[in-house]
Design an enzyme around this catalytic site. Sequence first.
Site, PDB file in Angstrom:
ATOM      1  CE1 TYR A 134      -4.258  -1.019  -0.336  1.00 53.91           C
ATOM      2  CE2 TYR A 134      -3.972  -2.235   1.712  1.00 53.91           C
ATOM      3  CZ  TYR A 134      -4.729  -1.936   0.591  1.00 53.91           C
ATOM      4  OH  TYR A 134      -5.943  -2.545   0.395  1.00 53.91           O
ATOM      5  CB  ALA A 168      -8.488  -8.068  -2.251  1.00 50.03           C
ATOM      6  CD  GLU A 169      -7.637  -4.978   2.145  1.00 44.95           C
ATOM      7  OE1 GLU A 169      -8.053  -5.874   2.905  1.00 44.95           O
ATOM      8  OE2 GLU A 169      -6.462  -4.570   2.178  1.00 44.95           O
ATOM      9  CB  ALA A 170     -15.119  -5.485  -0.132  1.00 43.32           C
ATOM     10  CG  PHE A 229     -11.823  -6.815   6.469  1.00 42.67           C
ATOM     11  CD1 PHE A 229     -11.506  -7.384   7.693  1.00 42.67           C
ATOM     12  CD2 PHE A 229     -10.792  -6.517   5.590  1.00 42.67           C
ATOM     13  CE1 PHE A 229     -10.188  -7.645   8.034  1.00 42.67           C
ATOM     14  CE2 PHE A 229      -9.473  -6.766   5.920  1.00 42.67           C
ATOM     15  CZ  PHE A 229      -9.169  -7.339   7.145  1.00 42.67           C
TER      16      PHE A 229
END
Length: 293
Positions: free
Chosen positions: A144, A199-201, A204
């Site tokens: 990131y 990916a993050e959704a 999480f």
Amino acid sequence: MKIYLVAAIAWILFQSSSWTTDAATAYTLNLANPSASQYSSFLDQIRNNVRDTSLIYGGTDVAVIGAPSTTDKFLRLNFQGPRGTVSLGLRRENLYVVAYLAMDNANVNRAYYFKNQITSAELTALFPEVVVANQKQLEYGEDYQAIEKNAKITTGDQSRKELGLGINLLITMIDGVNKKVRVVKDEARFLLIAIQMTAEAARFRYIQNLVTKNFPNKFDSENKVIQFQVSWSKISTAIFGDCKNGVFNKDYDFGFGKVRQAKDLQMGLLKYLGRPKSSSIEANSTDDTADVL
């Protein structure tokens, strides 16, 4: 003579099949007329593709990524909009983004990839519409911090949080890289939003729920979102090794307050950490420290 010819053809076909990598599974998000339910189904497809249904961590019902595969390594995600399609390539063992595909201003398909994350042959299998000559290594790393630096965010703390999230924002970022001359800043901003919205959704549900609650509008991100993203390994480890029947053996603080019950974290997908010793018992009873992508 015919026998030799048939044998030669068979040998060539055999060699070709051994040299060719199977195409990756692909899922498409239609952004021409998106809906919250379609977006949620898209994330469920990702989770179901990478999960191992036999793995149960901490007595929870949270999906767990399966053990790494040497053959089925990548997943393709297509963003289909009115101006064409842009695609992401993800590593199935952790959902880290390895590459993306977009058309340039001459309508030529080009693939851009992170160094040491995927081979040229694997990239060809992932994005077969791109010839090898049009594969380009990105000049920055996959973490990131490296992407944020190239995104040149000048407001607030200069992190991805300042860009916000949301389907409309994703569409805007896609338009910035599709059928355009490549601009690194626009590319990096697209990657920051696309990674978080996929990916993050998938990891999480907390992030997924924020997107669907505000659908399709752009909304301000928050520190809690970032804390989730940098804590995936820590959360997965805590659920894997210090959680029973969905309850932690002690209070945990992952940067946004103490939690005792795993369900309060609204997880969607856990990192693969091996097979727990009690996995068979749990199955019967229920009949990151690094800031990387």
